[in-house]
Scaffold this active site. Structure first.
Site, mmCIF file in Angstrom:
data_model
loop_
_atom_site.group_PDB
_atom_site.id
_atom_site.type_symbol
_atom_site.label_atom_id
_atom_site.label_comp_id
_atom_site.label_asym_id
_atom_site.label_seq_id
_atom_site.Cartn_x
_atom_site.Cartn_y
_atom_site.Cartn_z
ATOM 1 N N TYR A 1 0.989 -1.314 -0.072
ATOM 2 C CA TYR A 1 -0.110 -0.035 -0.067
ATOM 3 C C TYR A 1 0.743 1.126 0.142
ATOM 4 O O TYR A 1 0.731 2.149 -0.770
ATOM 5 C CB TYR A 1 -0.806 -0.013 1.341
ATOM 6 N N THR B 1 -1.285 11.974 3.683
ATOM 7 C CA THR B 1 -1.082 10.148 3.319
ATOM 8 C C THR B 1 -2.386 9.642 3.821
ATOM 9 O O THR B 1 -2.249 9.469 5.068
ATOM 10 C CB THR B 1 0.112 9.990 3.692
ATOM 11 N N TYR C 1 -11.530 14.817 -0.588
ATOM 12 C CA TYR C 1 -11.950 13.885 -1.531
ATOM 13 C C TYR C 1 -13.352 14.066 -1.714
ATOM 14 O O TYR C 1 -14.351 13.866 -0.650
ATOM 15 C CB TYR C 1 -11.830 12.513 -1.292
ATOM 16 N N THR D 1 -8.408 17.642 -3.952
ATOM 17 C CA THR D 1 -8.011 16.540 -4.985
ATOM 18 C C THR D 1 -8.824 16.451 -6.130
ATOM 19 O O THR D 1 -10.003 16.144 -6.026
ATOM 20 C CB THR D 1 -7.724 15.104 -4.392
ATOM 21 N N LYS E 1 -5.336 19.911 -6.191
ATOM 22 C CA LYS E 1 -4.248 19.043 -6.359
ATOM 23 C C LYS E 1 -4.441 18.020 -7.263
ATOM 24 O O LYS E 1 -5.652 17.733 -7.342
ATOM 25 C CB LYS E 1 -4.152 18.563 -4.947
ATOM 26 N N SER F 1 0.707 17.096 -9.547
ATOM 27 C CA SER F 1 0.816 15.620 -8.989
ATOM 28 C C SER F 1 -0.032 14.752 -9.813
ATOM 29 O O SER F 1 -0.924 14.974 -10.261
ATOM 30 C CB SER F 1 0.076 15.989 -7.542
ATOM 31 N N HIS G 1 -0.660 11.894 -8.261
ATOM 32 C CA HIS G 1 -1.068 11.177 -6.950
ATOM 33 C C HIS G 1 0.047 10.079 -6.527
ATOM 34 O O HIS G 1 -0.578 8.793 -6.389
ATOM 35 C CB HIS G 1 -2.391 10.358 -7.086
ATOM 36 N N GLY H 1 5.311 12.611 0.436
ATOM 37 C CA GLY H 1 4.399 11.590 1.103
ATOM 38 C C GLY H 1 5.060 10.386 1.532
ATOM 39 O O GLY H 1 5.179 10.151 2.695
#
Length: 391
Positions: free
Chosen positions: A28, A82, A133, A159, A258, A280, A282, A336
């Site tokens: 992960y 994160t 989110y 995001t 982002k 980014s 992600h 991150g």
């Protein structure tokens, strides 16, 4: 020598962390999506840029300080959001927030974090940023904004690259799911990594219970073993520029987008009144086959007016990496995985050491480049390196 003492670089921390974390946790934290092409490209692109240092510059009094949104930060680096960091360290979100506060760098709370944002704000003098989110539903967005205003969040980071869940085959193979489900392979994985089981799993379970979806919506949600109301990704595929305009009209704080990888999206962000963007992909965890954020950075920076903050994350492991991004137009660089490696190896001390490594490397490399301030880190100090074997 202790594990922490052996770690002199972020790469050292990564090697140690991979030994400590169960395979599913390692997958992960470290993995990307599909073939891992986006993740690999983020790291490779940094190697394709080299420095052209200047000599005989007086650099005895150096400062890596940067100012943004009314705050002065010690260096052009911060901790990116994160999610699910509780699987790396007990109350990892709180440790990250405190370490960032001590290092005088920004910290972004993840919407997928487990320590309530109100507690994180209290621990840091109400200076945490928050990453959301968001669903494409103004009624639901309004409820979350009310919570953020009550907590006095200064910067909202939306995001824009998670409209659907990515194809993370590596996690499927490791039986790692969101919501989290115990499986025989996960149980065996934990048994084979007793340090993680004792210091993270059992300490969390007996100390504060199963981590919760504490910051996803307007109220603290269920444990991460259960699906939150409206689902983890419910209505994200309906989020549009119209919602961003609505947020701008209803959010009094700073607004950052982002996941910007295209110059036209950067122009649109500026046009709707955003206060900055973060370039980014992600962390290579969404669309595979992306160019690297570093490759996208120059076009994004050129697309917006001078002074409009352009930030970046993805693949940064050295202070020299940070300075390459600054030379290409980044105001701040977010990391991150590095701080999660630090947390896995050394807890609070590990996170702080990672931040100190970046600070030291940035200062040293500024001197070697002939730079006294970040304003001296200009595009003429970098150049592309011809790939090996090319004509």
């Amino acid at each position: 020598m202790s594990r922490l003492g052996r770690c002199l670089s972020v790469r050292d921390f990564e090697r140690e962390a991979r030994r400590i974390m169960p395979r599913c946790v390692e997958g992960y934290v470290c993995g990307g999506t599909e073939d891992g092409a986006s993740l690999d490209e983020s790291v490779r692109a940094l190697r394709d840029i080299g420095f052209r240092p200047r000599g005989l510059r007086v650099v005895d009094q150096r400062s890596s300080q940067v100012s943004l949104f009314g705050q002065d930060y010690a260096m052009p680096m911060g901790f990116a959001p994160t999610g699910f960091s509780a699987i790396v360290m007990h109350e990892c979100d709180l440790a990250l927030a405190r370490a960032a506060q001590d290092a005088r760098i920004p910290f972004i709370i993840s919407g997928a974090s487990s320590v309530p944002l109100e507690r994180l704000q209290q621990a840091t003098g109400k200076r945490c940023w928050y990453q959301a989110y968001l669903p494409g539903n103004t009624d639901r967005i309004a409820k979350l904004l009310a919570r953020l205003r009550q907590a006095e969040i200064p910067v909202l980071v939306v995001t824009i690259d998670t409209c659907v869940g990515a194809n993370r085959e590596n996690l499927q193979r490791l039986a790692f799911t969101v919501p989290f489900k115990m499986s025989p392979s996960v149980v065996l994985d934990g048994m084979l990594h007793p340090r993680w089981t004792l210091n993270v799993f059992l300490r969390t379970l007996f100390g504060s219970g199963v981590p919760r979806f504490s910051n996803l919506y307007e109220e603290i949600g269920p444990p991460i073993t259960q699906d939150p109301p409206n689902g983890f990704r419910g209505e994200r595929d309906k989020l549009s520029w119209e919602h961003i305009r609505w947020i701008r009209d209803n959010w009094p704080g700073k607004l950052v987008l982002k996941g910007v990888m295209h110059a036209d999206d950067a122009r649109q962000a500026w046009a709707v009144g955003a206060d900055g963007v973060i370039v980014s992909n992600h962390g290579g965890r969404q669309l595979d086959g992306c160019i690297s954020p570093l490759q996208a950075l120059p076009d994004v920076a050129a697309a917006v007016p001078p002074g409009f903050p352009v930030m970046v994350d993805g693949g940064f492991r050295r202070g020299s990496d940070v300075l390459k991004a600054v030379a290409l137009g980044a105001r701040l660089v977010f990391t991150g995985r590095p701080q999660l490696f630090g947390a896995a190896v050394g807890g609070d001390a590990g996170i702080r050491k990672v931040a100190e490594i970046f600070r030291s490397e940035i200062s040293t490399n500024m001197a070697l480049l002939g730079c006294r301030t970040l304003a001296d880190v200009t595009p003429d100090l970098i150049a592309p390196i011809r790939p090996a074997g090319s004509a």
